[in-house]
Write an enzyme that holds these catalytic residues in place. Sequence first.
Site, short mmCIF file in Angstrom:
data_model
loop_
_atom_site.label_atom_id
_atom_site.label_comp_id
_atom_site.label_asym_id
_atom_site.label_seq_id
_atom_site.Cartn_x
_atom_site.Cartn_y
_atom_site.Cartn_z
N ASP A 244 4.10 2.63 -4.57
CA ASP A 244 2.88 3.58 -4.63
C ASP A 244 1.88 3.39 -5.74
OD1 ASP A 244 3.90 4.79 -2.47
OD2 ASP A 244 4.97 6.00 -3.47
N GLU A 245 1.84 2.06 -6.28
CA GLU A 245 0.83 1.88 -7.19
C GLU A 245 -0.05 0.58 -6.86
OE1 GLU A 245 2.42 1.58 -11.37
OE2 GLU A 245 3.84 3.31 -10.86
#
Length: 299
Positions: A244-245
């Site tokens: 999620d980055e």
Amino acid sequence: MHTYTEEKIEAYQNENKNRARLLIRCPDQPGIVATVSQFLYEHGANIVTSDQYTLDPEGGQFFMRIEFDCPGLRDKKADLEKDFTPIAEKFNMHYDVRYVHELKNVAIFASKEPHCLLELLWEWESGDLMANIAVVVSNHEVVRDMVESRGIPFHYIPANRDIRSQAEAQQKEILEQYDVDLVILARYMQILTPDFVEEYKNQIINIHHSFLPAFIGANPYERAFNRGVKMIGATSHYVTNDLDEGPIIEQDIGRVDHRDDVAAMKKIGQAIERSVLARAVKWHLEDRIIVHGNKTIVF
């Protein structure tokens, strides 16, 4: 008998048979815009839109997106790309020429919650999402009917942490079978392995709530409600091996207050997720995104 969607796609491809997009990333230096514009003029092209951006003008990176029309483009493609090579070498360019009539083949991965999948299907059916939705893959049977009723192939592949490699081997076979250019994780609640992500670098788009890094893991809305948050949102990004980055494409927010219970907050959040994911996918399909490191330039 053609469906409405097929008619819209055929009309779009015919209207854009002579249109292409040129995406460029290179070290900033004088003469780039003039040289590229002159090249297109000499090849009979008419520039329709041109956007450029310099990241750190003092010796930084230059980004450009040009959309152009060129009569007889299909017959000129090979010569156009061959003739551009010396310019690319001169300016040390990373570049892509994308032909608008060549629609991208898209695979959508889904789980139980159908809101993001349905949004994409609605946009596609209306002719507002120009792509070939080649296949939908899910680790649940919940969405089968809504997919197959639209004439789109559906594949059920059970997936969890214990059988992840086996599931991904099947998924890769399907992606190769349908010659997929873009994978959309429409609330697909499974983590992808590093090998899978690397094979489809900058070709996997994800959507998630924007509480992160707060309320990570299960039941984020319940914990956000208990914390009394006043703002919720969604983030769409390219998938990398940093969970999620990855490079962020689009984000949006909505206000909530003490009157909103967990169900109301989740409904607001899902509406934002749907619109944010649809915008991010459209921008990718329209070749508006250039990835630089862990950032995106969105024209």
